[in-house]
Motif scaffolding. Structure first.
Motif, PDB file in Angstrom:
ATOM      1  N   ILE A 164     -20.546 -34.551  58.375  1.00  0.00           N
ATOM      2  CA  ILE A 164     -19.099 -34.411  58.338  1.00  0.00           C
ATOM      3  C   ILE A 164     -18.447 -35.659  58.908  1.00  0.00           C
ATOM      4  CG2 ILE A 164     -17.131 -33.101  59.225  1.00  0.00           C
ATOM      5  CD1 ILE A 164     -18.744 -31.617  57.137  1.00  0.00           C
TER       6      ILE A 164
ATOM      7  N   LYS B  23     -10.973 -30.206  63.726  1.00  0.00           N
ATOM      8  CA  LYS B  23     -11.802 -31.105  62.928  1.00  0.00           C
ATOM      9  C   LYS B  23     -12.680 -30.298  61.980  1.00  0.00           C
ATOM     10  CE  LYS B  23     -10.638 -35.087  64.799  1.00  0.00           C
ATOM     11  NZ  LYS B  23      -9.978 -36.162  64.027  1.00  0.00           N
ATOM     12  N   SER B  24     -12.837 -30.796  60.769  1.00  0.00           N
ATOM     13  CA  SER B  24     -13.678 -30.116  59.788  1.00  0.00           C
ATOM     14  C   SER B  24     -15.120 -30.064  60.277  1.00  0.00           C
ATOM     15  CB  SER B  24     -13.609 -30.855  58.451  1.00  0.00           C
ATOM     16  OG  SER B  24     -14.314 -30.145  57.444  1.00  0.00           O
ATOM     17  N   GLY B  25     -15.812 -28.983  59.923  1.00  0.00           N
ATOM     18  CA  GLY B  25     -17.221 -28.814  60.250  1.00  0.00           C
ATOM     19  C   GLY B  25     -17.923 -28.137  59.090  1.00  0.00           C
TER      20      GLY B  25
ATOM     21  N   ALA C 180     -15.807 -28.192  53.283  1.00  0.00           N
ATOM     22  CA  ALA C 180     -15.761 -29.197  54.342  1.00  0.00           C
ATOM     23  C   ALA C 180     -15.136 -30.468  53.801  1.00  0.00           C
ATOM     24  CB  ALA C 180     -17.161 -29.487  54.865  1.00  0.00           C
TER      25      ALA C 180
ATOM     26  N   THR D  29     -14.987 -34.626  54.387  1.00  0.00           N
ATOM     27  CA  THR D  29     -15.735 -35.714  55.011  1.00  0.00           C
ATOM     28  C   THR D  29     -15.297 -37.023  54.375  1.00  0.00           C
ATOM     29  OG1 THR D  29     -17.960 -36.465  55.600  1.00  0.00           O
ATOM     30  CG2 THR D  29     -17.673 -35.540  53.393  1.00  0.00           C
TER      31      THR D  29
ATOM     32  N   ASP E 245     -25.164 -28.488  68.715  1.00  0.00           N
ATOM     33  CA  ASP E 245     -24.218 -27.431  68.353  1.00  0.00           C
ATOM     34  C   ASP E 245     -24.183 -26.337  69.412  1.00  0.00           C
ATOM     35  OD1 ASP E 245     -23.392 -28.553  65.857  1.00  0.00           O
ATOM     36  OD2 ASP E 245     -25.275 -27.904  64.977  1.00  0.00           O
TER      37      ASP E 245
ATOM     38  N   PRO F 162     -18.203 -25.883  64.256  1.00  0.00           N
ATOM     39  CA  PRO F 162     -19.453 -26.606  64.507  1.00  0.00           C
ATOM     40  C   PRO F 162     -20.214 -26.994  63.237  1.00  0.00           C
ATOM     41  CG  PRO F 162     -19.761 -24.277  64.915  1.00  0.00           C
ATOM     42  CD  PRO F 162     -18.307 -24.455  64.590  1.00  0.00           C
ATOM     43  N   CYS F 163     -21.272 -27.758  63.463  1.00  0.00           N
ATOM     44  CA  CYS F 163     -22.239 -28.220  62.463  1.00  0.00           C
ATOM     45  C   CYS F 163     -21.729 -29.462  61.718  1.00  0.00           C
ATOM     46  CB  CYS F 163     -22.626 -27.147  61.460  1.00  0.00           C
ATOM     47  SG  CYS F 163     -23.406 -25.707  62.209  1.00  0.00           S
ATOM     48  N   VAL F 164     -22.546 -30.498  61.750  1.00  0.00           N
ATOM     49  CA  VAL F 164     -22.192 -31.725  61.033  1.00  0.00           C
ATOM     50  C   VAL F 164     -23.067 -31.951  59.810  1.00  0.00           C
ATOM     51  CG1 VAL F 164     -21.275 -32.866  63.088  1.00  0.00           C
ATOM     52  CG2 VAL F 164     -23.684 -33.147  62.516  1.00  0.00           C
TER      53      VAL F 164
END
Length: 355
Positions: free
Chosen positions: A101, A111-113, A119, A121, A55, A73-75
């Motif tokens: 995600i 893009k979703s994060g 979120a 997914t 990240d 950011p962040c999955v």
């Protein structure tokens, strides 16, 4: 299908649109997921977002000219299901889930994060939280477990009775890798790790038989007293691979999981060295040990085994710190990650109400 007044059509998130330090480039924005949920998509109210080294590395090193749309950011996350696509049958609204995600796009094209209140997914990327865990504990479990599993099981093929060395054992992945390695080798095998001297009691508590202070002048001499079957490298120092014949068996497997991300010139040099690890035969100067790069891949097999270990008390998620979902809290969380001193996963608490 949801109405336009659904909460996921207007919510808070943090994105960046240019290269730089997290404290300089992250900005708060209003996000929106598509009102109509389709296919195998799942919408989740995020409880905890968990940071990974990638990240902040992408934030600092991805050139601005490559960022076409803002990046959220962040999955890794945990949370509660709020909406399901028509093709989803394994979950229901209200389920507590954790995971990564998937490939879902916000209305803006970003893009979703997980660094957001909601979120999107894919159903294949999430799992129900094991009965023995809460949302905080589950927040960073997916990547930590999947990376360790990929390195030790898929690439390392670690078996009962074998010996394994984990280089860099106190980060978000390392703390979980110790426990997974212990489960894989059993009482007859051995788990040896490197860490800083103050962390030695903690890593032994998690299952390490022996821990060496990587700052000690005798560190490499200590390793040479062993002959390991598998090495899992969480640091990514190429010189460590070159030296590994002195402390590994001839048929040992060396698995690197640390992405070496920096400037484009730096990454090109790193890629060239890594290609040499794969391709250069020992007769031409290559290191005579099998080299592989452990790619994080969250599979049903990995999930089932992780759940079994967790519920049996053989795998306990390790959380270093939890920070508030605010500009100051997020800056503090990224500062901890960049320091390299986190002892476990670093979380951002997005929604206490989701608990």
């Amino acid at each position: 299908m949801a109405s336009s007044s659904s909460p996921w059509t207007s919510f808070k998130g943090f994105v960046y649109s240019r290269q730089g330090a997290p404290s300089d480039v992250l900005e708060e924005v209003t996000c929106s997921l598509p009102p109509k949920i389709v296919g195998d998509t799942v919408y989740v109210r995020v409880a905890y977002a968990s940071l990974n080294p990638l990240d902040w590395k992408l934030m600092r090193h991805l050139p601005s000219w490559l960022i076409r749309k803002p990046i959220l950011p962040c999955v890794d996350f945990s949370g509660t299901v709020v909406a399901l696509g028509p093709d989803v049958s394994d979950f229901k609204v209200g389920d507590r889930v954790y995971g990564r995600i998937g490939d879902v796009t916000l209305e803006s094209g970003t893009k979703s994060g997980a660094l957001a209140e909601y979120a999107g997914t894919k159903a294949s990327s999430i799992y129900k939280i094991p009965r023995t865990l809460n949302l905080e504990q589950a927040g960073g479990l997916a990547s930590a477990a999947a990376t360790s599993y990929a390195a030790l099981v898929t690439s390392g093929q670690l078996r009962p009775g074998q010996s394994v060395f984990i280089n860099g054992s106190t980060g978000g992945v390392g703390m979980h890798a110790i426990q997974i390695a212990r489960n894989l080798v059993g009482k007859e095998g051995s788990v040896v790790v490197s860490c800083s001297e103050p962390s030695i009691p903690r890593v032994k508590q998690l299952g390490a038989d022996t821990a060496y202070d990587y700052k000690s002048p005798s560190f490499m001499d200590s390793l040479s007293r062993h002959k390991f079957d598998v090495v899992m490298d969480n640091v990514g120092d190429h010189s460590f691979y070159y030296a590994c014949p002195s402390f590994t068996k001839p048929d040992a497997r060396f698995v690197n999981i640390a992405g070496d991300i920096g400037s484009l010139t730096h990454m090109l040099g790193s890629f060239t060295r890594m290609a040499g690890h794969f391709l250069l035969p020992s007769i031409l100067g290559g290191t005579p040990r099998k080299y592989s790069f452990g790619v994080c891949k969250w599979t049903r097999e990995c999930y089932a085994q992780t759940e079994q270990w967790v519920n049996a008390g053989q795998l306990s998620p390790v959380v270093d710190s939890v920070h508030p979902f605010s500009p100051a809290g997020i800056r503090a969380a990224f500062a901890v990650m960049e320091s390299g001193r986190a002892k476990g996963k670093v979380h951002i608490k997005v929604d206490d109400g989701a608990m």
